[in-house]
Design a protein around this motif. Structure first.
Motif, PDB file in Angstrom:
ATOM      1  N   GLN A 154       0.821  -1.203   0.000  1.00  0.00           N
ATOM      2  CA  GLN A 154       0.000   0.000   0.000  1.00  0.00           C
ATOM      3  C   GLN A 154       0.862   1.262   0.000  1.00  0.00           C
ATOM      4  O   GLN A 154       0.568   2.227  -0.700  1.00  0.00           O
ATOM      5  N   THR A 155       1.935   1.259   0.764  1.00  0.00           N
ATOM      6  CA  THR A 155       2.832   2.414   0.815  1.00  0.00           C
ATOM      7  C   THR A 155       3.473   2.652  -0.544  1.00  0.00           C
ATOM      8  O   THR A 155       3.527   3.788  -1.028  1.00  0.00           O
ATOM      9  N   VAL A 156       3.958   1.601  -1.176  1.00  0.00           N
ATOM     10  CA  VAL A 156       4.561   1.735  -2.506  1.00  0.00           C
ATOM     11  C   VAL A 156       3.527   2.243  -3.503  1.00  0.00           C
ATOM     12  O   VAL A 156       3.799   3.139  -4.299  1.00  0.00           O
ATOM     13  N   THR A 157       2.319   1.693  -3.464  1.00  0.00           N
ATOM     14  CA  THR A 157       1.240   2.127  -4.357  1.00  0.00           C
ATOM     15  C   THR A 157       0.931   3.606  -4.145  1.00  0.00           C
ATOM     16  O   THR A 157       0.778   4.358  -5.109  1.00  0.00           O
ATOM     17  N   ASP A 158       0.869   4.041  -2.888  1.00  0.00           N
ATOM     18  CA  ASP A 158       0.587   5.448  -2.581  1.00  0.00           C
ATOM     19  C   ASP A 158       1.663   6.378  -3.122  1.00  0.00           C
ATOM     20  O   ASP A 158       1.364   7.422  -3.711  1.00  0.00           O
ATOM     21  N   VAL A 159       2.922   6.000  -2.958  1.00  0.00           N
ATOM     22  CA  VAL A 159       4.027   6.835  -3.429  1.00  0.00           C
ATOM     23  C   VAL A 159       4.019   6.923  -4.953  1.00  0.00           C
ATOM     24  O   VAL A 159       4.178   8.003  -5.517  1.00  0.00           O
ATOM     25  N   SER A 170       1.440   6.512  -6.931  1.00  0.00           N
ATOM     26  CA  SER A 170       0.265   7.297  -7.303  1.00  0.00           C
ATOM     27  C   SER A 170       0.516   8.785  -7.095  1.00  0.00           C
ATOM     28  O   SER A 170       0.170   9.614  -7.929  1.00  0.00           O
ATOM     29  N   GLU A 171       1.153   9.117  -5.991  1.00  0.00           N
ATOM     30  CA  GLU A 171       1.452  10.512  -5.673  1.00  0.00           C
ATOM     31  C   GLU A 171       2.390  11.119  -6.716  1.00  0.00           C
ATOM     32  O   GLU A 171       2.202  12.250  -7.142  1.00  0.00           O
ATOM     33  N   ARG A 172       3.374  10.359  -7.168  1.00  0.00           N
ATOM     34  CA  ARG A 172       4.324  10.870  -8.159  1.00  0.00           C
ATOM     35  C   ARG A 172       3.664  11.096  -9.508  1.00  0.00           C
ATOM     36  O   ARG A 172       4.075  11.957 -10.268  1.00  0.00           O
ATOM     37  N   HIS A 173       2.632  10.304  -9.822  1.00  0.00           N
ATOM     38  CA  HIS A 173       1.961  10.462 -11.112  1.00  0.00           C
ATOM     39  C   HIS A 173       0.970  11.606 -11.106  1.00  0.00           C
ATOM     40  O   HIS A 173       0.608  12.112 -12.158  1.00  0.00           O
ATOM     41  N   THR A 174       0.515  12.032  -9.936  1.00  0.00           N
ATOM     42  CA  THR A 174      -0.468  13.113  -9.871  1.00  0.00           C
ATOM     43  C   THR A 174       0.161  14.458  -9.529  1.00  0.00           C
ATOM     44  O   THR A 174      -0.475  15.476  -9.676  1.00  0.00           O
TER      45      THR A 174
END
Length: 85
Positions: free
Chosen positions: A69-74, A76-80
């Motif tokens: 989940q942490t990797v997914t969040d990071v 996702s954050e970099r793409h937005t």
């Protein structure tokens, strides 16, 4: 860097794929082969001394799901996030 010439036998299909990639990406076949040799050499390397790798302690076990989940969040954050200037 000193270069040494060598001869290797490779799978015909692998060589064909390498030739296609080289042509497609504008790189030489030799460049790909040097990169492959380097990766194998690094993977096979052994160090005589212990590594000083710090231990991270969160005070509790961390689950694989939390890591995912942490990797997914990071990601996702970099793409937005808007690009830096």
């Amino acid at each position: 860097m000193v270069m040494k010439k060598t001869t290797v036998m490779v799978d015909e299909e692998d060589l064909a794929l390498l030739k296609q990639a080289a042509a497609r990406e504008g790189r030489s076949e030799s460049e790909y082969l040097r990169e492959a040799f380097h990766l194998v050499a690094q993977r096979a390397r052994r160090w005589s001394e212990d590594w000083d790798i710090p231990v991270v302690d969160f005070g509790r076990p961390i689950s694989a799901e939390e890591v995912h989940q942490t990797v997914t969040d990071v990601i996702s954050e970099r793409h937005t996030r808007p690009a830096r200037e």
